[in-house]
Design an enzyme around this catalytic site. Structure first.
Site, PDB file in Angstrom:
ATOM      1  N   ARG A 268      -3.341   9.999 -10.732  1.00 26.27           N
ATOM      2  CA  ARG A 268      -2.506  10.526  -9.865  1.00 26.27           C
ATOM      3  C   ARG A 268      -0.935  10.532 -10.282  1.00 26.27           C
ATOM      4  O   ARG A 268      -0.227  11.366 -10.014  1.00 26.27           O
ATOM      5  CB  ARG A 268      -2.617   9.809  -8.602  1.00 26.27           C
ATOM      6  CG  ARG A 268      -4.056  10.087  -8.145  1.00 26.27           C
ATOM      7  CD  ARG A 268      -4.098   9.250  -6.708  1.00 26.27           C
ATOM      8  NE  ARG A 268      -3.789   7.769  -6.747  1.00 26.27           N
ATOM      9  CZ  ARG A 268      -3.970   6.738  -5.894  1.00 26.27           C
ATOM     10  NH1 ARG A 268      -4.222   7.273  -4.903  1.00 26.27           N
ATOM     11  NH2 ARG A 268      -3.553   5.685  -6.131  1.00 26.27           N
TER      12      ARG A 268
ATOM     13  N   HIS B 250       0.756  -1.123   0.125  1.00 22.74           N
ATOM     14  CA  HIS B 250      -0.102   0.246  -0.015  1.00 22.74           C
ATOM     15  C   HIS B 250       0.729   1.258  -0.076  1.00 22.74           C
ATOM     16  O   HIS B 250       1.724   1.382  -1.097  1.00 22.74           O
ATOM     17  CB  HIS B 250      -0.898  -0.119   1.199  1.00 22.74           C
ATOM     18  CG  HIS B 250      -2.049   0.926   1.174  1.00 22.74           C
ATOM     19  ND1 HIS B 250      -2.548   1.528   0.215  1.00 22.74           N
ATOM     20  CD2 HIS B 250      -2.916   1.303   2.334  1.00 22.74           C
ATOM     21  CE1 HIS B 250      -3.649   2.502   0.428  1.00 22.74           C
ATOM     22  NE2 HIS B 250      -3.780   2.172   1.721  1.00 22.74           N
TER      23      HIS B 250
ATOM     24  N   HIS C 157      -2.482  -2.445  -9.590  1.00 25.71           N
ATOM     25  CA  HIS C 157      -3.638  -2.000  -8.749  1.00 25.71           C
ATOM     26  C   HIS C 157      -4.779  -2.996  -8.480  1.00 25.71           C
ATOM     27  O   HIS C 157      -5.105  -3.666  -9.352  1.00 25.71           O
ATOM     28  CB  HIS C 157      -4.084  -0.374  -9.194  1.00 25.71           C
ATOM     29  CG  HIS C 157      -4.627   0.247  -7.971  1.00 25.71           C
ATOM     30  ND1 HIS C 157      -5.978   0.058  -7.623  1.00 25.71           N
ATOM     31  CD2 HIS C 157      -4.179   1.217  -7.155  1.00 25.71           C
ATOM     32  CE1 HIS C 157      -6.488   0.789  -6.871  1.00 25.71           C
ATOM     33  NE2 HIS C 157      -5.297   1.533  -6.298  1.00 25.71           N
TER      34      HIS C 157
HETATM   35  N1  CMX Z   1       4.918  -6.896  -9.735  1.00 24.25           N
HETATM   36  C1  CMX Z   1       4.825  -7.962  -9.696  1.00 24.25           C
HETATM   37  N2  CMX Z   1       3.661  -8.813  -9.526  1.00 24.25           N
HETATM   38  C2  CMX Z   1       2.569  -8.212  -9.611  1.00 24.25           C
HETATM   39  C3  CMX Z   1       2.454  -6.766  -9.605  1.00 24.25           C
HETATM   40  C4  CMX Z   1       3.604  -5.891  -9.607  1.00 24.25           C
HETATM   41  N3  CMX Z   1       3.832  -4.654  -9.778  1.00 24.25           N
HETATM   42  N4  CMX Z   1       1.294  -6.434  -9.566  1.00 24.25           N
HETATM   43  C5  CMX Z   1       0.639  -7.596  -9.151  1.00 24.25           C
HETATM   44  N5  CMX Z   1       1.244  -8.643  -9.235  1.00 24.25           N
HETATM   45  C6  CMX Z   1       0.852 -10.113  -9.342  1.00 24.25           C
HETATM   46  C7  CMX Z   1       0.538 -10.201  -7.686  1.00 24.25           C
HETATM   47  O1  CMX Z   1       1.604 -10.446  -6.998  1.00 24.25           O
HETATM   48  C8  CMX Z   1      -0.196 -11.571  -8.049  1.00 24.25           C
HETATM   49  O2  CMX Z   1       0.589 -12.649  -8.114  1.00 24.25           O
HETATM   50  P1  CMX Z   1       0.197 -14.121  -7.263  1.00 24.25           P
HETATM   51  O3  CMX Z   1      -0.783 -14.576  -7.918  1.00 24.25           O
HETATM   52  O4  CMX Z   1       1.546 -14.912  -7.625  1.00 24.25           O
HETATM   53  O5  CMX Z   1       0.128 -13.650  -5.819  1.00 24.25           O
HETATM   54  C9  CMX Z   1      -0.882 -11.469  -9.373  1.00 24.25           C
HETATM   55  O6  CMX Z   1      -0.035 -10.482  -9.986  1.00 24.25           O
HETATM   56  C10 CMX Z   1      -2.110 -10.980  -9.471  1.00 24.25           C
HETATM   57  O7  CMX Z   1      -2.214  -9.901  -8.737  1.00 24.25           O
HETATM   58  P2  CMX Z   1      -3.398  -8.459  -9.361  1.00 24.25           P
HETATM   59  O8  CMX Z   1      -4.792  -9.039  -9.028  1.00 24.25           O
HETATM   60  O9  CMX Z   1      -3.161  -7.985 -10.429  1.00 24.25           O
HETATM   61  O10 CMX Z   1      -3.061  -7.436  -8.097  1.00 24.25           O
HETATM   62  P3  CMX Z   1      -3.709  -7.493  -6.538  1.00 24.25           P
HETATM   63  O11 CMX Z   1      -5.153  -6.838  -6.561  1.00 24.25           O
HETATM   64  O12 CMX Z   1      -3.505  -8.838  -6.043  1.00 24.25           O
HETATM   65  O13 CMX Z   1      -2.582  -6.457  -5.813  1.00 24.25           O
HETATM   66  C11 CMX Z   1      -1.125  -4.696  -5.783  1.00 24.25           C
HETATM   67  C12 CMX Z   1      -2.381  -5.006  -6.261  1.00 24.25           C
HETATM   68  C13 CMX Z   1      -1.030  -3.163  -5.887  1.00 24.25           C
HETATM   69  C14 CMX Z   1      -1.188  -4.964  -4.435  1.00 24.25           C
HETATM   70  C15 CMX Z   1      -0.115  -5.084  -6.724  1.00 24.25           C
HETATM   71  O14 CMX Z   1      -0.247  -4.867  -7.819  1.00 24.25           O
HETATM   72  C16 CMX Z   1       1.178  -4.813  -6.198  1.00 24.25           C
HETATM   73  O15 CMX Z   1       1.869  -5.431  -5.464  1.00 24.25           O
HETATM   74  N6  CMX Z   1       1.790  -3.766  -6.847  1.00 24.25           N
HETATM   75  C17 CMX Z   1       3.350  -3.058  -6.311  1.00 24.25           C
HETATM   76  C18 CMX Z   1       3.085  -2.710  -4.928  1.00 24.25           C
HETATM   77  C19 CMX Z   1       2.567  -1.446  -5.243  1.00 24.25           C
HETATM   78  O16 CMX Z   1       2.958  -0.518  -6.115  1.00 24.25           O
HETATM   79  N7  CMX Z   1       1.494  -0.857  -4.220  1.00 24.25           N
HETATM   80  C20 CMX Z   1       1.025   0.404  -4.355  1.00 24.25           C
HETATM   81  C21 CMX Z   1      -0.504   0.216  -4.733  1.00 24.25           C
HETATM   82  C22 CMX Z   1      -1.043   1.752  -4.682  1.00 24.25           C
HETATM   83  C23 CMX Z   1      -1.418   2.146  -3.190  1.00 24.25           C
HETATM   84  O17 CMX Z   1      -2.043   1.509  -2.623  1.00 24.25           O
HETATM   85  O18 CMX Z   1      -0.624   3.232  -3.062  1.00 24.25           O
END
Ligand code: CMX
Length: 466
Positions: free
Chosen positions: A358, A303, A349
């Site tokens: 943003r 997050h 996301h």
């Molecule tokens: N890099 C690598 N893998 C990623 C990824 C990324 N940036 N985004 C998603 N994935 C992976 C997930 O880890 C998940 O893998 P597993 O099935 O092996 O667990 C898969 O792709 C499916 O995930 P998703 O449905 O696309 O994404 P989620 O809704 O589960 O998660 C988020 C969303 C933001 C946690 C994820 O995209 C992420 O970890 N991003 C990187 C961290 C980040 O930038 N967070 C900030 C978000 C904004 C905020 O809240 O401030």
């Protein structure tokens, strides 16, 4: 008969006068600079609207829940009410119906400034109306007047060792501030529940006013010599005072902070920080306890901590590929991150399916103010190569950058280089959204939150599955 005639005349008279009074009240509410007075006129109307709506549609179905949704972080389950903003997967956030570009255009600015003032955004989130310059000025003044910290919070902050993460310091200080809660005092002395929202409002206003002082104290203690946050200038806006207390006076940086504190404020109700604040508040924990709980969630790397993680990752990337990098070099590093079982921070996301607006507005700010900055160029080049790679993984639902992919670069440019501090800035802004929501939670009398959970065995039995 005479009495009947008298009553009828009075009734006719009052029927003529009441609409006039309500028009005057409406006009007063749209021009009054007293946010609580404006809110007071809105609360009964919204309460009535919700009551009527629930009476007619209380049993109407709004969706369904699958087993995958239960194991998958409740994605897509419509289970919360949040009045302040709505997130469209393609278009991004709308604050009370207004997109970020619309807010940049319509919300009041500081004299000579080009970015919206966060005070205006808060007014919008609370009332649903774009405020006037006078209303925003009144809010700046009110927050400046409420900013002083009680001595025990200053002592607490000054005694925490530097090794305590700035987000832990932030959360601890906010928790300790609950000694000042007007809601707690009112609740303890038996206030009627219809009045709760008024005390939640007062606490929220106090808390928002004090957050820049807490945050600046943390910054000066952790990274500088602990002195110099100076006094609040009651003629300046919230972001201006915050930036000066941090120790910066570049007008462009102050402008950036106004934008930063506006755009990080709210992202509808289901994200971890908003949902946590709402959940804890539903137990009638005061705004200080509710918000600090939300901040402990914001401090997670998936997050809000992602803005710190992005900078750390970019620094490693720079060390690995050097200044004269190639596209191939960038790709190799990104694959190394993914093959190491890590996420690319700042990308992806849970709701958004396009580039986060943003991110886009921060990029526009960078194009205007720092077009030739090497780190900005690196971030722009990373933007070209990350999405196709994430798509190639085949599981990432959104390969596009989110808010956190860009914010650190701007802060670095203006000299605020301590990346472990970045989530605190996010937190100060997030207060505007989650506390505006908390006020409405109590105004609408939402109950303690308590969804039903099942065990895997219980669920299998219920579904007759094996
Ligand atoms: N890099 C690598 N893998 C990623 C990824 C990324 N940036 N985004 C998603 N994935 C992976 C997930 O880890 C998940 O893998 P597993 O099935 O092996 O667990 C898969 O792709 C499916 O995930 P998703 O449905 O696309 O994404 P989620 O809704 O589960 O998660 C988020 C969303 C933001 C946690 C994820 O995209 C992420 O970890 N991003 C990187 C961290 C980040 O930038 N967070 C900030 C978000 C904004 C905020 O809240 O401030």
């Amino acid at each position: 008969m005479a009495l009947f005639r008298f009553t009828t005349t009075k009734l006719q008279e009052s029927q003529r006068i009441i609409p006039q009074i309500s028009t005057i009240l409406r006009q007063m509410s749209s021009t009054s600079t007293d946010l609580k007075a404006v809110l007071s006129t809105k609360v009964p109307k919204e309460q009535e609207k919700v009551k009527k709506f629930r009476k007619t549609h209380g049993n109407t179905k709004v969706g369904e829940v699958t087993v995958d949704m239960m194991y998958g972080g409740m994605r897509g389950i419509k289970g919360l009410i949040c009045e302040t903003s709505v997130l469209d997967p393609d278009e991004g956030i709308r604050f009370r119906g207004y997109s970020i570009p619309e807010c940049q255009k319509l919300l009041p600015k500081a004299e000579g400034g080009s970015e919206p003032l966060p005070e205006g955004l808060f007014w919008l989130l609370v009332t649903g109306e774009i405020p006037t310059d006078a209303q925003v000025k009144a809010l700046s003044k009110e927050w400046a007047d409420r900013a002083e910290l009680p001595p025990h919070v200053v002592t607490l902050l000054n005694n925490l060792p530097n090794k305590v993460h700035p987000m832990s310091q932030f959360s601890a200080a906010v928790t300790a501030l609950n000694s000042e809660s007007r809601f707690v005092k009112a609740y303890t002395s038996g206030v009627h529940k219809t009045k709760y929202w008024e005390y939640i409002y007062e606490d929220s206003m106090d808390l928002i006013a004090k957050l820049p002082v807490i945050a600046a104290t943390i910054y000066r203690n952790t990274y500088k010599d602990g002195s110099g946050i100076g006094a609040i200038d009651t003629s300046k806006d919230w972001a201006h005072n915050f930036t000066t207390m941090l120790g910066y006076d570049n007008p462009d940086f102050i402008e950036l902070m106004r934008l930063y504190l506006t755009i990080h404020s709210d992202h509808e109700g289901g994200n971890v920080s908003a949902h946590t604040t709402h959940l804890v508040g539903s137990a009638l924990s005061d705004p200080y306890l509710s918000f600090s709980a939300g901040m402990n969630g914001l401090a997670g790397p998936l997050h809000g901590l992602a803005n710190q993680e992005v900078l750390v990752w970019l620094q490693k990337l720079r060390e690995s590929v050097g200044d004269k990098y190639t596209e191939e070099g960038l790709k190799d590093f990104i694959w190394k991150t993914l093959k190491g079982g890590q996420v690319v921070p700042g990308y992806g996301h849970a709701v958004l399916r396009k580039t986060d607006p943003r991110y886009t507005c921060q990029r526009e700010f960078a194009l205007k103010h720092l077009p030739n900055d090497p780190l900005f160029k690196l971030v722009s080049d990373v933007f070209k190569v990350v999405p196709p790679i994430l798509l190639e993984l085949g599981k990432v639902k959104n390969p596009w950058p989110n808010v956190d992919a860009h914010s650190g670069v701007l802060l670095q440019y203006y000299g605020l280089k301590e990346s472990s501090y970045y989530t605190v800035l996010f937190g100060v802004s997030r207060a505007l959204g989650v506390l505006a929501s908390l006020i409405w939670d109590r105004a609408l009398g939402l109950p303690i939150e308590r969804p039903k959970s099942l065990s895997t065995d219980g669920l299998m039995t219920a579904l007759k599955a094996s």
